[in-house]
Motif scaffolding. Structure first.
Motif, PDB file in Angstrom:
ATOM      1  N   ASP A  70       0.830  -1.209   0.000  1.00  0.00           N
ATOM      2  CA  ASP A  70       0.000   0.000   0.000  1.00  0.00           C
ATOM      3  C   ASP A  70       0.863   1.258   0.000  1.00  0.00           C
ATOM      4  OD1 ASP A  70      -2.306  -1.487  -0.001  1.00  0.00           O
ATOM      5  OD2 ASP A  70      -2.658  -1.328   2.151  1.00  0.00           O
ATOM      6  N   ALA A  71       1.940   1.230   0.775  1.00  0.00           N
ATOM      7  CA  ALA A  71       2.833   2.388   0.847  1.00  0.00           C
ATOM      8  C   ALA A  71       3.505   2.641  -0.502  1.00  0.00           C
ATOM      9  CB  ALA A  71       3.876   2.184   1.944  1.00  0.00           C
ATOM     10  N   GLU A  72       3.877   1.584  -1.187  1.00  0.00           N
ATOM     11  CA  GLU A  72       4.483   1.730  -2.518  1.00  0.00           C
ATOM     12  C   GLU A  72       3.501   2.375  -3.495  1.00  0.00           C
ATOM     13  OE1 GLU A  72       5.715  -2.147  -3.674  1.00  0.00           O
ATOM     14  OE2 GLU A  72       7.439  -2.203  -2.296  1.00  0.00           O
ATOM     15  N   LYS A  73       2.227   1.971  -3.420  1.00  0.00           N
ATOM     16  CA  LYS A  73       1.208   2.551  -4.304  1.00  0.00           C
ATOM     17  C   LYS A  73       1.060   4.048  -4.055  1.00  0.00           C
ATOM     18  CE  LYS A  73      -1.642  -1.621  -4.780  1.00  0.00           C
ATOM     19  NZ  LYS A  73      -2.975  -2.219  -4.476  1.00  0.00           N
ATOM     20  N   VAL A  74       1.052   4.435  -2.781  1.00  0.00           N
ATOM     21  CA  VAL A  74       0.914   5.853  -2.439  1.00  0.00           C
ATOM     22  C   VAL A  74       2.126   6.634  -2.935  1.00  0.00           C
ATOM     23  CG1 VAL A  74       0.745   7.515  -0.550  1.00  0.00           C
ATOM     24  CG2 VAL A  74      -0.576   5.391  -0.461  1.00  0.00           C
ATOM     25  N   ALA A  75       3.320   6.081  -2.732  1.00  0.00           N
ATOM     26  CA  ALA A  75       4.539   6.751  -3.188  1.00  0.00           C
ATOM     27  C   ALA A  75       4.533   6.907  -4.714  1.00  0.00           C
ATOM     28  CB  ALA A  75       5.763   5.958  -2.737  1.00  0.00           C
ATOM     29  N   ALA A  76       4.114   5.865  -5.414  1.00  0.00           N
ATOM     30  CA  ALA A  76       4.064   5.923  -6.877  1.00  0.00           C
ATOM     31  C   ALA A  76       3.050   6.965  -7.340  1.00  0.00           C
ATOM     32  CB  ALA A  76       3.713   4.551  -7.445  1.00  0.00           C
ATOM     33  N   ARG A  77       1.891   7.014  -6.688  1.00  0.00           N
ATOM     34  CA  ARG A  77       0.868   8.004  -7.065  1.00  0.00           C
ATOM     35  C   ARG A  77       1.396   9.416  -6.864  1.00  0.00           C
ATOM     36  NH1 ARG A  77      -2.716  10.695  -3.982  1.00  0.00           N
ATOM     37  NH2 ARG A  77      -2.446   9.297  -2.211  1.00  0.00           N
ATOM     38  N   ARG A  78       2.028   9.678  -5.741  1.00  0.00           N
ATOM     39  CA  ARG A  78       2.554  11.014  -5.472  1.00  0.00           C
ATOM     40  C   ARG A  78       3.653  11.386  -6.465  1.00  0.00           C
ATOM     41  NH1 ARG A  78       2.805  10.503   1.187  1.00  0.00           N
ATOM     42  NH2 ARG A  78       0.564  10.845   1.532  1.00  0.00           N
ATOM     43  N   ALA A  79       4.524  10.444  -6.771  1.00  0.00           N
ATOM     44  CA  ALA A  79       5.594  10.721  -7.729  1.00  0.00           C
ATOM     45  C   ALA A  79       5.025  11.006  -9.111  1.00  0.00           C
ATOM     46  CB  ALA A  79       6.564   9.543  -7.777  1.00  0.00           C
ATOM     47  N   TYR A  80       4.075  10.192  -9.526  1.00  0.00           N
ATOM     48  CA  TYR A  80       3.474  10.376 -10.853  1.00  0.00           C
ATOM     49  C   TYR A  80       2.782  11.725 -10.965  1.00  0.00           C
ATOM     50  CZ  TYR A  80       0.667   9.551 -15.009  1.00  0.00           C
ATOM     51  OH  TYR A  80       0.094   9.656 -16.244  1.00  0.00           O
TER      52      TYR A  80
END
Length: 233
Positions: A216-226
């Motif tokens: 879940d944390a990886e998904k949030v990090a990816a969304r913020r980066a994108y």
């Protein structure tokens, strides 16, 4: 049964059906009719066809007016994200349509009441029934309350594979090193854990995300980066 649903949606959303038979049709599956030879109503499939077209048109008009500076690509991307199976299934559950649908015995046993594909159909059929009974203004009033209002809450982000989108964006000019690194793991109340993960590009941190699992944390990090990388594009 359908009068109970009528009472519920009228209290919650100020929606009233003059013709309850339309509401019943929207929530009756073909297998139920096949198992009840004396049942004289229709199944939801015709209303589903109508509701699908109404949702596409209503969403396109709303987004066109709301985002006057967006090009066709951005408008289409958001519309596709909103008008899809998991989104409509969530709305069906929100209106408790899953509680009231009339299913065949076999479908009931197989768990169809909780199946996203069925709940998508029910939502579209419900919208078709509402349109026939109350018109487009009533449809837009409901969508403003439960559908369009979710744009600003991040509701639709849950349906996006941001890790894949970020990888595609970063690798459009060639192969790069994309890495997700766990920064911390914190115990909170009720024995739950919060994980913090950073996404890195060639060793440089792009964004940080938190979640109840590393995934879940990886998904949030990816969304913020994108979103950071595409904010002005």
């Amino acid at each position: 049964m359908f009068s109970e649903l009528q009472t519920e949606i009228e209290a919650r959303y100020d929606i009233h059906f003059d013709d309850l038979s339309l509401l019943e049709e929207a929530l009756t599956q073909a297998n139920y009719i096949n198992e009840h030879p004396n049942y004289h109503g229709r199944d939801y499939q015709r209303l589903e066809f109508l509701g699908d077209a109404i949702m596409q048109q209503s969403s396109a008009v709303y987004l066109f007016k709301r985002y006057p500076d967006w090009d066709e690509g951005r408008l289409t991307e958001l519309r596709i994200l909103m008008v899809q199976t998991r989104s409509f299934a969530a709305l069906s559950r929100e209106l408790h349509l899953d509680h009231y649908v009339q299913l065949g015995h076999g479908e009931e046993i197989s768990g169809a009441r909780n199946r996203d594909s069925l709940l998508e159909d029910l939502w579209e059929a419900f919208i078709g029934a509402l349109y026939l009974d109350q018109g487009q203004d009533a449809v837009m009033n409901l969508l403003e309350q439960v559908f369009f209002s979710k744009i600003d809450t991040g509701f639709y982000d849950r349906f996006v594979d941001y890790k894949s989108k970020l990888q595609e964006l970063l690798q459009k000019n060639g192969t790069v090193d994309i890495n997700y690194q766990k920064i911390s793991e914190e115990q909170i109340e009720n024995n739950e854990q919060i994980f913090t993960v950073a996404v890195q590009l060639n060793g440089k941190q792009l964004a940080v995300g938190e979640g109840k699992s590393t995934k879940d944390a990886e998904k949030v990090a990816a969304r913020r980066a994108y979103k950071d990388l595409t904010m002005d594009k």
